[in-house]
Design an enzyme around this catalytic site. Structure first.
Site, mmCIF file in Angstrom:
data_model
loop_
_atom_site.group_PDB
_atom_site.id
_atom_site.type_symbol
_atom_site.label_atom_id
_atom_site.label_comp_id
_atom_site.label_asym_id
_atom_site.label_seq_id
_atom_site.Cartn_x
_atom_site.Cartn_y
_atom_site.Cartn_z
ATOM 1 N N SER A 1 31.467 43.647 47.837
ATOM 2 C CA SER A 1 32.064 43.331 46.535
ATOM 3 C C SER A 1 32.637 41.920 46.440
ATOM 4 O O SER A 1 32.888 41.428 45.341
ATOM 5 C CB SER A 1 33.171 44.336 46.196
ATOM 6 O OG SER A 1 34.296 44.145 47.040
ATOM 7 N N LYS B 1 40.259 41.918 46.711
ATOM 8 C CA LYS B 1 39.737 41.497 45.410
ATOM 9 C C LYS B 1 40.441 40.218 44.954
ATOM 10 O O LYS B 1 41.458 39.799 45.520
ATOM 11 C CB LYS B 1 39.961 42.582 44.338
ATOM 12 C CG LYS B 1 39.452 43.963 44.711
ATOM 13 C CD LYS B 1 37.944 44.047 44.807
ATOM 14 C CE LYS B 1 37.501 45.459 45.237
ATOM 15 N NZ LYS B 1 36.050 45.554 45.442
#
Length: 202
Positions: A63, A107
């Site tokens: 990701s 993230k």
């Protein structure tokens, strides 16, 4: 007369031995003191490094490509956010919803407390204005819950993976906005993939 001379020599020798012993004892005490201080300093530095930087974790999944890769190890600065607030663009390590049984998520912060976030036509809008990301990331095929406007609370952050179309992040209902209390720290350095050494995360 000879006895007095011998007595004088003995007294001088005794005094010399006493002075030498005194100097020796003083040096030993100083050496011990310096060793103790040195040990304490080394111990303090070791604790400080472990506390400030020392949490080591691995990236799970793709990701964050192409910034970080699956299995890549990173070091997290756990002290920085005690002095300052997370900023847009920071790559953070957090536990979704504070779940201690979850693995650490990594993230990038996109939205800050108090802002209204919406994803339209695959792009991020903040307070109705398109976020200028200079086309650094792919257009998002799935806006998730951010298809509708999301207004962040005073301690909430909206995060996305850099690999926008292969990331479970704040667009997912089971993650949503990240509360500051659940942020472990800022991802600071990463181990290089192909070679030994460290690299700063941008």
């Amino acid at each position: 007369m000879e006895c007095e001379e011998h007595a004088g020599v003995a007294r001088r020798n005794g005094l010399h031995f006493y002075q030498k012993k005194k100097r020796l004892n003083s040096k030993v005490v100083t050496d011990i003191f310096e060793m103790i201080i040195g040990t304490l300093i080394v111990g303090f530095l070791a604790i400080a490094i472990v506390y400030f930087v020392g949490m080591r974790t691995s990236v799970i999944g793709d990701s964050m490509e192409t910034t970080l890769y699956n299995g890549q190890e990173i070091l997290t600065n756990r002290f920085l956010y005690k002095l300052s607030s997370p900023k847009r663009g920071d790559v953070i390590v957090f536990l979704p919803n504070g779940n201690q049984n979850s693995h650490y998520y990594v993230k990038r912060i996109v939205g800050l407390p108090g802002e209204t976030i919406q994803i339209k036509e695959g792009r991020v809008y903040i307070d109705g204005v398109l976020l200028d990301e200079e086309d650094a990331y792919d257009t998002m095929a799935d806006a998730g819950i951010a298809e509708n406007e999301i207004t962040l609370g005073l301690d909430e952050y909206f995060v996305l993976g850099d690999n926008r179309n292969s990331s479970e992040d704040s667009r997912s209902g089971n993650i949503g906005a990240v509360n500051r209390n659940n942020i472990i720290g800022k991802a600071w350095f990463h181990m290089a993939c192909e070679e030994a050494g460290m690299g700063r995360i941008e």
